[in-house]
Design a protein around this motif. Sequence first.
Motif, PDB file in Angstrom:
ATOM      1  N   UNK A   1       0.841  -1.206   0.000  1.00 47.53           N
ATOM      2  CA  UNK A   1       0.000   0.000   0.000  1.00 47.53           C
ATOM      3  C   UNK A   1       0.877   1.259   0.000  1.00 47.53           C
ATOM      4  N   UNK A   2       1.981   1.194   0.709  1.00 46.18           N
ATOM      5  CA  UNK A   2       2.890   2.347   0.712  1.00 46.18           C
ATOM      6  C   UNK A   2       3.510   2.552  -0.673  1.00 46.18           C
ATOM      7  N   UNK A   3       3.848   1.457  -1.348  1.00 51.26           N
ATOM      8  CA  UNK A   3       4.390   1.570  -2.723  1.00 51.26           C
ATOM      9  C   UNK A   3       3.375   2.283  -3.619  1.00 51.26           C
ATOM     10  N   UNK A   4       2.098   1.919  -3.451  1.00 52.79           N
ATOM     11  CA  UNK A   4       1.063   2.537  -4.297  1.00 52.79           C
ATOM     12  C   UNK A   4       0.961   4.029  -3.983  1.00 52.79           C
ATOM     13  N   UNK A   5       0.968   4.366  -2.697  1.00 50.57           N
ATOM     14  CA  UNK A   5       0.926   5.784  -2.312  1.00 50.57           C
ATOM     15  C   UNK A   5       2.118   6.512  -2.936  1.00 50.57           C
ATOM     16  N   UNK A   6       3.283   5.898  -2.882  1.00 56.00           N
ATOM     17  CA  UNK A   6       4.492   6.550  -3.420  1.00 56.00           C
ATOM     18  C   UNK A   6       4.373   6.781  -4.922  1.00 56.00           C
ATOM     19  N   UNK A   7       3.897   5.783  -5.633  1.00 55.40           N
ATOM     20  CA  UNK A   7       3.862   5.965  -7.092  1.00 55.40           C
ATOM     21  C   UNK A   7       2.767   6.960  -7.494  1.00 55.40           C
ATOM     22  N   UNK A   8       1.673   6.962  -6.760  1.00 52.59           N
ATOM     23  CA  UNK A   8       0.628   7.951  -7.062  1.00 52.59           C
ATOM     24  C   UNK A   8       1.149   9.367  -6.787  1.00 52.59           C
ATOM     25  N   UNK A   9       1.888   9.492  -5.695  1.00 52.43           N
ATOM     26  CA  UNK A   9       2.431  10.804  -5.330  1.00 52.43           C
ATOM     27  C   UNK A   9       3.412  11.288  -6.398  1.00 52.43           C
ATOM     28  N   UNK A  10       4.213  10.361  -6.901  1.00 50.27           N
ATOM     29  CA  UNK A  10       5.176  10.707  -7.955  1.00 50.27           C
ATOM     30  C   UNK A  10       4.453  11.343  -9.144  1.00 50.27           C
ATOM     31  N   UNK A  11       3.349  10.724  -9.584  1.00 52.03           N
ATOM     32  CA  UNK A  11       2.644  11.243 -10.767  1.00 52.03           C
ATOM     33  C   UNK A  11       1.864  12.510 -10.437  1.00 52.03           C
ATOM     34  N   UNK A  12       1.342  12.576  -9.223  1.00 53.42           N
ATOM     35  CA  UNK A  12       0.620  13.795  -8.833  1.00 53.42           C
ATOM     36  C   UNK A  12       1.583  14.980  -8.863  1.00 53.42           C
ATOM     37  N   UNK A  13       2.792  14.753  -8.380  1.00 52.21           N
ATOM     38  CA  UNK A  13       3.775  15.844  -8.344  1.00 52.21           C
ATOM     39  C   UNK A  13       4.213  16.258  -9.736  1.00 52.21           C
ATOM     40  N   UNK A  14       4.057  15.363 -10.684  1.00 56.15           N
ATOM     41  CA  UNK A  14       4.398  15.705 -12.072  1.00 56.15           C
ATOM     42  C   UNK A  14       3.331  16.567 -12.741  1.00 56.15           C
TER      43      UNK A  14
END
Length: 571
Positions: free
Chosen positions: A185-198
């Motif tokens: 679940x943390x991996x998913x949060x991290x990858x979503x955050x990466x794209x949101x920041x883009x």
Amino acid sequence: MQMQRNQSQDWWRTSTVYQVYPKSFNDTTGSGTGDIRGLTEKLDYIKGLGIDIVWLQPVYVSPQNDNGYDVADYYNIDPAYGTMEDFDELVHELKKRNMHLMIDIVVNHSSTEHHWFKEARSSRDNPYRDYYIWKDPAEDGGPPNNWQSKFGGPAWQFDEGTGQYFLTLFDKTQADLNWENEKVRQEVVDLLTFWAKKGVDGFRMDVINLISKDQCFPNDDGSIPPGDGRKFYTDGPRVHEYVKELNEKVFRPYNIITVGEMSSTTLAHCIRYSNPEEHEFSMTFNFHHLKVDYPNGQKWELKPYDFEELKTVLSDWQIGMQEGGGWNALFWNNHDQPRALTRFTDDDEYRIESAKLLATTLHGLQGTPYVYQGEEIGMPDPKWKDISEFRDIESRNMYDILLKRGKTPEEAAHIVSVRSRDNSRLPMLWDDSDQAGFTSGTPWIKIDERYPHINAKAQVEDDDSIYHHYRKLIELRKELPVLIDGKYIRLDESHPQIYAYARINEEESIVVISNFSKEEATFELPEWFSVGLSRASRVKLLIGNTDEEPVLSKRMNIQPYGSYMWLIKNS
Ligand code: GLC
């Protein structure tokens, strides 16, 4: 009241989303597959329709066994689609046009090529082992339970090296992630955050209602069709908890619009997923209206579609979501479905009327409409000549399975040609030049040969085209609050040809009447409605699809595939 306040704050409720299947959209390199720059090049075309959100399907690194829904690296762009610079340029060009980007997030499973899976499969003690769902063989050495893959065959794959099975609800190279594991679940949060920041503004969450599995992994006793195990992982025990976590950690802080793809879901769950008070998703896709031609729920059998059921399903979801404060993602087409134009209407003699009818009927409903590439120019299903023309993994698997079930090669090919997801995956028809302007190379899948008379260029130039019909509907949603908040009421009572409904608020009403047949139809408005109509101060035809401009009245004749939307101003 609370809900109404929230709804008016959500700008995306008046938006229309355009869905792009990048592989078939526009190829700028001559490789035969579309790419990100190909989309950027066509943004003015999309903007011209009045679209403000573009949903781009997966362009991550992937072996492409399921055309990108098998992700091998969530942080990088597949070279087949371009580079991260191309992606950044797309975001930039969208923002310049005041448009938003929604990307596809595929986290029920990853590709078996993902490094997490490679680690996981390397030994039972590897720290990544628990990222996936592993089980010992049953006593006879077979799969741990009788769950079936959605693409045919058992949902479990045996791993020789470690002597256990792993779960794959889709292709055997799409391994289900273990959401029970906090690290996943943390991996998913991290990858979503990466794209949101883009600078991405939206997420379309692939089969997200399948992420929580019943941890007992019971056998399906078949008492509820289709008996393939789905009742143990669809809208599963912890799904709402997991979605709320994503909402709290990513969607809310980054102000992301979200649509959840809900497989075999229920109305009650979709209300929970999409009611703003629940803090889960902005809206949901469900597929019940696209199963009305499945005999006993069987996708790989054929029957003519049940018109009454189609209307009932649409109406039940309109009323149910409205009462529960949920929000529908409205759609007829996507990359997983044959074209509605061929399926529900006449894609030949009445192709133009039919395409406009489907558009008007859908865009009058409550929800956020999605237009799938090619729909806005009335692309029909292709004419298939041979089974070798298909590319889709599900279609190929099912052809073999149908043969094993005793169908003749002709019967199996016919069923696949009607049901195949490839029906909607043919390249976009841009103009009447070679390969329809899609590529200068050899296309990855065939091009519909009707491009000399069905293409985007011709339609942009013709004010009376399907493209401009969509443009007007998209504009109306921005202008008329009743299309957003109006109460839905069905007006036809089991009429064999007509679907009619109204949307009503205190100031005004909309009426939509559509004849889904090639015979002229007679239609009578219900008594209570005609009484109200006679008191209205003004009635105006907003949009129609035939030369005549029918006056809304108690009794009307509706032309073959005629479809109209009127506005009524209450006095
Ligand atoms: C969704 C996608 C479909 C894909 C499947 C597995 O249904 O829309 O194309 O094959 O999920 O990821």
